[in-house]
Design a protein around this motif. Sequence first.
Motif, mmCIF file in Angstrom:
data_model
loop_
_atom_site.group_PDB
_atom_site.id
_atom_site.type_symbol
_atom_site.label_atom_id
_atom_site.label_comp_id
_atom_site.label_asym_id
_atom_site.label_seq_id
_atom_site.Cartn_x
_atom_site.Cartn_y
_atom_site.Cartn_z
ATOM 1 N N ARG A 1 7.232 6.766 -16.532
ATOM 2 C CA ARG A 1 7.062 6.528 -15.352
ATOM 3 C C ARG A 1 8.191 7.303 -14.424
ATOM 4 N NH1 ARG A 1 7.814 0.975 -12.294
ATOM 5 N NH2 ARG A 1 9.689 0.937 -13.429
ATOM 6 N N GLU A 2 7.507 8.300 -13.541
ATOM 7 C CA GLU A 2 8.389 8.985 -12.469
ATOM 8 C C GLU A 2 8.402 7.948 -11.325
ATOM 9 O OE1 GLU A 2 8.176 13.440 -12.920
ATOM 10 O OE2 GLU A 2 6.231 12.669 -12.894
ATOM 11 N N TYR A 3 9.456 7.390 -10.924
ATOM 12 C CA TYR A 3 9.963 6.579 -9.829
ATOM 13 C C TYR A 3 10.889 7.029 -8.858
ATOM 14 C CZ TYR A 3 14.174 4.940 -12.144
ATOM 15 O OH TYR A 3 15.495 4.880 -12.733
ATOM 16 N N ASN A 4 10.627 6.355 -7.684
ATOM 17 C CA ASN A 4 11.585 6.249 -6.663
ATOM 18 C C ASN A 4 11.905 4.832 -6.572
ATOM 19 O OD1 ASN A 4 11.438 8.961 -5.991
ATOM 20 N ND2 ASN A 4 9.751 8.760 -4.630
ATOM 21 N N SER A 5 13.115 4.588 -6.251
ATOM 22 C CA SER A 5 13.805 3.091 -6.479
ATOM 23 C C SER A 5 14.515 3.028 -4.888
ATOM 24 C CB SER A 5 14.757 3.060 -7.299
ATOM 25 O OG SER A 5 15.235 1.535 -7.281
ATOM 26 N N PHE A 6 14.277 1.840 -4.146
ATOM 27 C CA PHE A 6 14.772 1.629 -2.769
ATOM 28 C C PHE A 6 15.286 0.124 -2.979
ATOM 29 C CE2 PHE A 6 11.671 5.183 -1.943
ATOM 30 C CZ PHE A 6 12.769 5.834 -1.050
ATOM 31 N N LEU A 7 16.316 -0.342 -2.819
ATOM 32 C CA LEU A 7 16.975 -1.682 -2.997
ATOM 33 C C LEU A 7 16.508 -2.186 -4.135
ATOM 34 C CD1 LEU A 7 15.776 -3.066 0.696
ATOM 35 C CD2 LEU A 7 18.080 -2.308 -0.095
ATOM 36 N N PHE A 8 16.767 -1.293 -5.044
ATOM 37 C CA PHE A 8 16.405 -1.664 -6.851
ATOM 38 C C PHE A 8 14.817 -1.964 -7.066
ATOM 39 C CE2 PHE A 8 20.697 -2.927 -5.412
ATOM 40 C CZ PHE A 8 21.391 -1.848 -6.196
ATOM 41 N N ILE A 9 14.193 -1.642 -6.152
ATOM 42 C CA ILE A 9 12.577 -1.713 -6.515
ATOM 43 C C ILE A 9 11.930 -0.545 -6.748
ATOM 44 C CG2 ILE A 9 10.542 -2.875 -5.395
ATOM 45 C CD1 ILE A 9 12.058 -4.593 -3.616
ATOM 46 N N LEU B 1 21.263 -3.406 10.354
ATOM 47 C CA LEU B 1 22.071 -2.332 9.891
ATOM 48 C C LEU B 1 22.484 -2.394 8.326
ATOM 49 C CD1 LEU B 1 24.562 -1.980 12.880
ATOM 50 C CD2 LEU B 1 22.633 -0.502 12.312
ATOM 51 N N LEU B 2 22.746 -3.551 8.064
ATOM 52 C CA LEU B 2 23.216 -3.631 6.503
ATOM 53 C C LEU B 2 21.905 -3.454 5.424
ATOM 54 C CD1 LEU B 2 25.479 -7.030 6.346
ATOM 55 C CD2 LEU B 2 26.044 -4.626 5.818
ATOM 56 N N LEU B 3 20.837 -3.747 5.818
ATOM 57 C CA LEU B 3 19.613 -3.607 5.505
ATOM 58 C C LEU B 3 19.252 -2.029 5.167
ATOM 59 C CD1 LEU B 3 17.396 -4.874 3.529
ATOM 60 C CD2 LEU B 3 16.066 -4.905 5.603
ATOM 61 N N LEU B 4 19.368 -1.412 6.204
ATOM 62 C CA LEU B 4 19.119 0.063 6.439
ATOM 63 C C LEU B 4 20.302 0.910 5.507
ATOM 64 C CD1 LEU B 4 17.617 2.326 7.624
ATOM 65 C CD2 LEU B 4 19.263 2.299 9.563
ATOM 66 N N ALA B 5 21.366 0.368 5.556
ATOM 67 C CA ALA B 5 22.656 0.995 4.803
ATOM 68 C C ALA B 5 22.497 0.873 3.401
ATOM 69 C CB ALA B 5 23.667 0.488 5.177
ATOM 70 N N PHE B 6 22.052 -0.434 2.943
ATOM 71 C CA PHE B 6 21.892 -0.683 1.372
ATOM 72 C C PHE B 6 20.607 0.272 1.041
ATOM 73 C CE2 PHE B 6 24.427 -4.528 1.882
ATOM 74 C CZ PHE B 6 25.630 -4.062 1.534
ATOM 75 N N LEU B 7 19.549 0.154 1.893
ATOM 76 C CA LEU B 7 18.458 0.906 1.459
ATOM 77 C C LEU B 7 18.604 2.598 1.257
ATOM 78 C CD1 LEU B 7 14.879 0.973 1.907
ATOM 79 C CD2 LEU B 7 15.613 2.343 3.710
ATOM 80 N N ILE B 8 19.764 3.179 1.974
ATOM 81 C CA ILE B 8 20.062 4.425 1.883
ATOM 82 C C ILE B 8 20.973 4.639 0.662
ATOM 83 C CG2 ILE B 8 21.457 6.190 2.927
ATOM 84 C CD1 ILE B 8 20.479 5.453 5.560
ATOM 85 N N ILE B 9 21.828 3.771 0.317
ATOM 86 C CA ILE B 9 22.807 3.624 -0.807
ATOM 87 C C ILE B 9 22.098 3.652 -2.139
ATOM 88 C CG2 ILE B 9 24.874 2.773 -1.642
ATOM 89 C CD1 ILE B 9 25.935 2.401 0.872
ATOM 90 N N SER B 10 21.143 2.750 -2.157
ATOM 91 C CA SER B 10 20.549 2.214 -3.350
ATOM 92 C C SER B 10 19.092 3.284 -3.796
ATOM 93 C CB SER B 10 20.059 0.982 -3.207
ATOM 94 O OG SER B 10 18.782 0.738 -2.460
ATOM 95 N N ALA B 11 18.886 4.172 -2.681
ATOM 96 C CA ALA B 11 17.868 4.803 -3.008
ATOM 97 C C ALA B 11 18.053 6.199 -4.059
ATOM 98 C CB ALA B 11 17.268 5.624 -1.861
ATOM 99 N N HIS B 12 17.283 6.011 -5.252
ATOM 100 C CA HIS B 12 17.539 7.028 -6.257
ATOM 101 C C HIS B 12 16.020 7.273 -6.890
ATOM 102 C CE1 HIS B 12 17.910 3.715 -8.967
ATOM 103 N NE2 HIS B 12 17.356 4.369 -9.763
ATOM 104 N N ALA B 13 16.128 8.485 -7.507
ATOM 105 C CA ALA B 13 15.074 8.974 -8.460
ATOM 106 C C ALA B 13 15.222 8.930 -9.958
ATOM 107 C CB ALA B 13 14.400 10.280 -8.033
ATOM 108 N N GLY B 14 14.039 8.846 -10.672
ATOM 109 C CA GLY B 14 14.385 8.727 -12.213
ATOM 110 C C GLY B 14 13.009 8.755 -12.998
#
Length: 175
Positions: free
Chosen positions: A84-92, A60-73
């Motif tokens: 580079r146009e990117y999507n970031s999940f868990l800071f990757i 659950l923590l992993l899923l929650a942090f995946l949702i909270i940390s997801a951004h585009a840039g």
Amino acid sequence: MKHTQPASPILFGQMNNDVSPKMDFKSGRLFPWPFQLVAIALIVAAIAFFATHPIISTGLLLLAFLIISAHAGVEFDRARQTYREYNSFLFIRTGKAYPYQGVEKVFINAGRVSQRIYTAHTTTSSVFKNLEYRGYAKLLDGSKIFLISGKNKALISSRLSELANWLQTSFTDHS
């Protein structure tokens, strides 16, 4: 049409007046606010159940942090002349780097956005209309890169003018 010239790039450098070769321009979150709220609830649930169900809580923590940390840039690299146009999940960050010769301009457009919402118990609907501002970078080869959108023109204009200064190009307001 408002047109401004770029300021000196030294304003955005470090103490020794060097300008960073990379600029990360975050566009926004990938999940809307209801999902962010669910992620916070998942964190609370994971903490509450950690003593009795540690494996489920970790998931659950992993899923929650995946949702909270997801951004585009978009990440610009002046040293390599790439973006580079990117999507970031868990800071990757995932995304392919593309070369560019230069940036012609950074600009902002305004557009009307309408959304039709239907009520739960009747057949009537309401239409909500808003003015949305979208920021782009136009490359010398003619292609446009989407940067950011939102309802607050002042905030978007300040972020785009900062990027234009860093890219040493002009910022144009088409709204």
